[in-house]
Design a protein around this motif. Structure first.
Motif, PDB file in Angstrom:
ATOM      1  N   VAL A 127       0.825  -1.211   0.000  1.00 46.17           N
ATOM      2  CA  VAL A 127       0.000   0.000   0.000  1.00 46.17           C
ATOM      3  C   VAL A 127       0.859   1.261   0.000  1.00 46.17           C
ATOM      4  O   VAL A 127       0.459   2.291  -0.568  1.00 46.17           O
ATOM      5  CB  VAL A 127      -0.948  -0.006   1.221  1.00 46.17           C
ATOM      6  CG1 VAL A 127      -1.691   1.322   1.349  1.00 46.17           C
ATOM      7  CG2 VAL A 127      -1.930  -1.157   1.115  1.00 46.17           C
ATOM      8  N   VAL A 171       1.559   3.097  -3.231  1.00 53.47           N
ATOM      9  CA  VAL A 171       0.311   3.703  -3.714  1.00 53.47           C
ATOM     10  C   VAL A 171       0.018   4.978  -2.925  1.00 53.47           C
ATOM     11  O   VAL A 171      -0.405   5.996  -3.495  1.00 53.47           O
ATOM     12  CB  VAL A 171      -0.850   2.700  -3.579  1.00 53.47           C
ATOM     13  CG1 VAL A 171      -2.162   3.330  -4.057  1.00 53.47           C
ATOM     14  CG2 VAL A 171      -0.566   1.429  -4.363  1.00 53.47           C
ATOM     15  N   LEU A 217      -0.405   8.626  -4.566  1.00 55.05           N
ATOM     16  CA  LEU A 217      -1.633   9.404  -4.405  1.00 55.05           C
ATOM     17  C   LEU A 217      -1.347  10.765  -3.779  1.00 55.05           C
ATOM     18  O   LEU A 217      -1.924  11.781  -4.194  1.00 55.05           O
ATOM     19  CB  LEU A 217      -2.624   8.627  -3.544  1.00 55.05           C
ATOM     20  CG  LEU A 217      -3.278   7.406  -4.196  1.00 55.05           C
ATOM     21  CD1 LEU A 217      -4.085   6.627  -3.163  1.00 55.05           C
ATOM     22  CD2 LEU A 217      -4.182   7.815  -5.357  1.00 55.05           C
ATOM     23  N   ALA A 275      -8.806   8.019   3.168  1.00 52.30           N
ATOM     24  CA  ALA A 275      -8.695   6.744   2.458  1.00 52.30           C
ATOM     25  C   ALA A 275      -8.450   5.597   3.432  1.00 52.30           C
ATOM     26  O   ALA A 275      -9.039   4.513   3.315  1.00 52.30           O
ATOM     27  CB  ALA A 275      -7.578   6.823   1.427  1.00 52.30           C
ATOM     28  N   TRP A 301      -9.346  -2.686   0.773  1.00 52.23           N
ATOM     29  CA  TRP A 301      -8.310  -1.801   0.242  1.00 52.23           C
ATOM     30  C   TRP A 301      -8.688  -1.279  -1.134  1.00 52.23           C
ATOM     31  O   TRP A 301      -8.386  -0.116  -1.475  1.00 52.23           O
ATOM     32  CB  TRP A 301      -6.963  -2.517   0.191  1.00 52.23           C
ATOM     33  CG  TRP A 301      -6.302  -2.633   1.535  1.00 52.23           C
ATOM     34  CD1 TRP A 301      -6.101  -3.770   2.268  1.00 52.23           C
ATOM     35  CD2 TRP A 301      -5.769  -1.555   2.309  1.00 52.23           C
ATOM     36  NE1 TRP A 301      -5.478  -3.475   3.454  1.00 52.23           N
ATOM     37  CE2 TRP A 301      -5.257  -2.117   3.510  1.00 52.23           C
ATOM     38  CE3 TRP A 301      -5.669  -0.186   2.122  1.00 52.23           C
ATOM     39  CZ2 TRP A 301      -4.665  -1.350   4.499  1.00 52.23           C
ATOM     40  CZ3 TRP A 301      -5.081   0.600   3.108  1.00 52.23           C
ATOM     41  CH2 TRP A 301      -4.585   0.021   4.275  1.00 52.23           C
ATOM     42  N   GLY A 328      -9.015   2.606  -2.245  1.00 49.68           N
ATOM     43  CA  GLY A 328      -8.405   3.138  -3.462  1.00 49.68           C
ATOM     44  C   GLY A 328      -9.425   3.804  -4.369  1.00 49.68           C
ATOM     45  O   GLY A 328      -9.148   4.842  -4.970  1.00 49.68           O
TER      46      GLY A 328
END
Length: 425
Positions: A9, A12, A16, A106, A124, A128
């Protein structure tokens, strides 16, 4: 908390965060405030210049006491400039907070889905999806709007209340987070008083069946939060009483109420509501004699009375407006920051249709689907924002606070369907 995040994660998360920051700066290279906050900034400038809480009214060509938008940002801007700090640094601070709360939102979407029993891959994936949802990543989320701070805080508070209603002991850090997040959110966006008020009422109602220890903790936290919210708003009430002789939080409500209930409205925000000689302006002036002689509070009250009179005399049109507003609320439109056109997006359409399908299937009890008591806390912000849209008009910035429920509820129902299939097999 961070130790529970899987390693895959983190890349990512970094991507982001970078995307969010790049969009914020790319779409606002001058580090400007949005048009609402520019008005608040001018009020702060006038106050610091010794003129009081006033702004320049272009139609009347004069400085007038102004409490249209939220007052708390004005207090912040006054303090910021008193400290000798430039405005563009405040924009950068808001951008940094926006990125941080975005990632927090998130994470707590994932935690909320996991609490409902959604498996890790889908939970998850849901987090996302929220992170790249059109309104979150662009239409609202890529601009200078305080909704970008308040929405993630709402997601966190809903999760904390869900866990507490499930019997989790009240920890000091959770109490501090809730008591801090709720008043701050309400100061930034006043309509969240309705959202949080009903959310806490529902939470306390659900806590009635809990063991005495949980009930006592719930009431202590609820009363403490209410007390802090009231104390936080006292300076605003006092300031507005000095300006207008009335204890109000804002003068905006009457203006927006009339926007949502008149013969020219389409049920959405009217970008030409203050256009001189426009059809709406002519309607207002024909029904409110001496409009230009009223102060802002008096005008707000007069507009509110006109709105209620229109509702009483046009019941059929009002019912049609409710239907039109509901259709708009669940349409795939998205907020556009600088003009009347709205953005249609296929992802918004799919999420809204999936949500409505999940609601219908649950109401039909398809394959044993049914609402659970805790679903009330998840869905209540959506219901309150929809009701606010009926009372006022559909604003896609305040629908922002309904969208996490629209996204999460279908995933939760899908998990319940799968679980019922496993049990039947």
């Amino acid at each position: 908390m961070l130790k529970t995040i899987p390693r895959f994660v983190w890349p990512v998360v970094l991507a982001l965060a970078a995307l969010k920051l790049v969009l914020l700066i790319h779409l606002n290279p001058g580090l400007e405030w949005n048009y609402d906050e520019r008005r608040n900034g001018r009020i702060a400038d006038n106050y610091l210049a010794g003129r009081g809480y006033v702004s320049f009214d272009a139609k009347r060509q004069q400085l007038r006491p102004d409490s249209f938008h939220a007052s708390f940002p004005v207090f912040v801007y006054v303090a910021w400039q008193n400290a000798g700090l430039p405005k563009h640094r405040f924009t950068l601070l808001v951008f940094a907070l926006t990125v941080g709360t975005y990632l927090l939102g998130a994470l707590y979407v994932q935690r909320t889905l996991a609490y409902y029993g959604v498996g890790p891959p889908l939970a998850w994936a849901g987090a996302g999806l929220w992170a790249v949802y059109p309104s979150v990543v662009y239409y609202v989320g890529a601009y200078f709007w305080y909704e970008n701070l308040a929405l993630p805080l709402l997601i966190v508070v809903v999760y904390k209340l869900l866990r507490l209603s499930g019997g989790r002991p009240l920890r000091l850090i959770d109490a501090l987070l809730i008591v801090g997040a709720v008043p701050l959110s309400c100061l930034l966006r006043g309509y969240l008083l309705a959202v949080y008020g009903l959310l806490f009422a529902a939470w306390l109602l659900l806590s009635r069946r809990a063991e005495p220890r949980v009930r006592r903790a719930a009431w202590r936290l609820g009363l403490l939060t209410l007390g802090v919210v009231v104390l936080a708003h006292l300076p605003i009430l006092q300031k507005n009483h000095q300006l207008f002789g009335a204890y109000t939080l804002s003068n905006q409500a009457g203006f927006e109420l009339l926007q949502g209930h008149n013969s020219t409205t389409e049920g959405r925000f009217m970008y030409d509501w203050d256009e001189p000689k426009g059809s709406f302006d002519q309607f207002v002036r024909a029904n409110i004699p001496g409009l230009d002689s009223l102060n802002q509070y008096q005008e707000s009250q007069a507009r509110a009375r006109l709105a209620w009179r229109w509702v009483r005399t046009h019941p059929g049109a009002e019912l049609q407006l409710w239907l039109r507003k509901t259709a708009l609320f669940f349409s795939p439109e998205n907020f556009i920051s600088d003009g009347p056109p709205t953005g249609y997006h296929p992802i918004t359409a799919v999420v809204h249709l999936t949500f409505l399908l999940a609601i219908v299937l649950t109401l039909m009890r398809y394959r044993g689907l049914r609402f659970q008591r805790r679903d009330l806390l998840l869905l209540l912000p959506l219901v309150v924002v929809w009701l606010l849209s009926l009372v006022f008009f559909v604003g896609f910035r305040w629908r922002y606070f309904a969208e996490p429920a629209m996204l999460m509820f279908p995933l939760i129902m899908w998990q319940r369907l799968r679980r019922s299939e496993w049990v039947s097999n």
